[in-house]
Motif scaffolding. Structure first.
Motif, mmCIF file in Angstrom:
data_model
loop_
_atom_site.group_PDB
_atom_site.id
_atom_site.type_symbol
_atom_site.label_atom_id
_atom_site.label_comp_id
_atom_site.label_asym_id
_atom_site.label_seq_id
_atom_site.Cartn_x
_atom_site.Cartn_y
_atom_site.Cartn_z
ATOM 1 N N ALA A 93 -3.706 1.913 -3.789
ATOM 2 C CA ALA A 93 -2.877 2.325 -2.651
ATOM 3 C C ALA A 93 -3.786 2.912 -1.584
ATOM 4 O O ALA A 93 -4.808 3.520 -1.891
ATOM 5 N N LEU A 103 7.262 2.632 1.453
ATOM 6 C CA LEU A 103 5.954 2.106 1.053
ATOM 7 C C LEU A 103 5.867 0.645 1.454
ATOM 8 O O LEU A 103 6.828 -0.098 1.259
ATOM 9 N N ASN A 116 5.142 11.949 -1.599
ATOM 10 C CA ASN A 116 4.215 10.839 -1.322
ATOM 11 C C ASN A 116 3.467 10.414 -2.577
ATOM 12 O O ASN A 116 3.390 9.219 -2.906
ATOM 13 N N LEU A 124 3.962 6.881 -4.849
ATOM 14 C CA LEU A 124 2.880 5.924 -5.115
ATOM 15 C C LEU A 124 2.745 5.660 -6.611
ATOM 16 O O LEU A 124 2.599 4.525 -7.051
ATOM 17 N N ALA A 126 0.954 2.560 -8.432
ATOM 18 C CA ALA A 126 -0.440 2.805 -8.019
ATOM 19 C C ALA A 126 -1.209 3.472 -9.155
ATOM 20 O O ALA A 126 -0.675 4.319 -9.877
ATOM 21 N N VAL A 178 -6.023 5.630 -5.417
ATOM 22 C CA VAL A 178 -5.601 5.927 -4.047
ATOM 23 C C VAL A 178 -6.820 6.195 -3.168
ATOM 24 O O VAL A 178 -7.630 7.072 -3.479
#
Ligand code: HPA
Length: 249
Positions: free
Chosen positions: A6, A38, A70, A74, A79, A82
């Motif tokens: 991500a 997203l 947030n 993710l 995810a 990151v």
């Protein structure tokens, strides 16, 4: 387990130009809404997620960002890794405008931000290890991409996370410098530690937008910050594209 990268975009990066969006997902979290839906998409055929930290219209200031939502969103969307893009002020003498930085340490000066997932319904008090706040494997991907693209990058730097939304005073920057900080930004925490709490491999791609307060005779303006970021974003986009390719190898 398959991995999914991500990208969290910061000031100057509310969209990824070369991202083909497959769908936008509105993710609900137990902590409220993330900054934006997203974007799930592909760059050069490689799947990634994208989230603009300040919203698509760049309207959410650093102290109002729902960092927990947030990071949770993710993770929920799959995810595993990151890359957090962040505009910063330069403190150390080599941190000139438009310099790319992959920091390796953090000092947290923020306050009044909700900074943990581990506060309610615990079966046991939990303390994450944060000796090395950034994930080394992703740092290496970023650093190798800079090398491959011949972009000069600082690879050892301490990020000072300040509360904002105002910029710092010259005396505050002097103090941060004495504390060993090399760059300063407003969004690095609690983002990094929340990511660690959810076992995401998180690292930061910093872009120096301006010399920090008192480091030049100039008054800091948003125009100047935005201009420098616009100039630096081409490098950032290339580094991201290269890193995404490397991530999938
Ligand atoms: N200080 C804090 N955050 C920042 C700066 C700064 O000088 N520039 C860009 N983000």
């Amino acid at each position: 387990m398959s991995k999914l990268l991500a990208v969290i975009g910061g000031t100057g990066l509310t969209t990824l130009k070369n991202l083909t969006i497959i769908k936008r997902e509105v993710v609900q979290t137990p902590y409220g809404e993330p900054s934006a839906p997203l974007a799930r998409g592909e760059i050069d055929g490689k799947g990634i997620l994208f989230l603009p930290r300040h919203g698509y219209g760049h309207t959410i200031p650093p102290h109002k960002i729902n960092y927990r939502a947030n990071i949770w969103a993710l993770k929920e969307a799959g995810a595993t890794d990151v890359i957090a893009v962040a505009a910063v002020g330069g403190i150390r003498s080599d941190m000139q405008a438009m310099k790319i930085v992959v920091p390796d340490q953090i000092v947290d000066y923020t306050y009044s931000r909700i900074n943990t997932f581990f506060e309610e319904g615990l079966t046991q008090v939990t303390h994450i290890d944060f000796t090395h706040p950034y994930c080394q494997s992703l740092r290496e991907i970023l650093i190798n991409s800079c090398r491959a693209l011949d972009v000069s990058a600082a690879t050892q730097a301490t990020y000072a996370a300040t509360q904002g939304p105002r910029l710092e005073s010259a005396a505050e920057i002097k103090k941060l410098e004495k504390d060993g900080c090399d760059i300063v930004g407003m969004t690095g925490m609690p983002e990094a530690s929340l990511a660690r709490e959810l076992e995401l491999c998180y690292s930061c791609l910093g872009v120096v937008a301006n010399l920090a307060a008192g480091k030049s005779d100039e008054i800091l303006t948003m125009d100047m910050i935005e201009q420098n970021l616009n100039l630096a974003m081409e490098n950032v986009r290339q580094i991201l594209a290269h890193s995404i390719k490397s991530f999938h190898q």
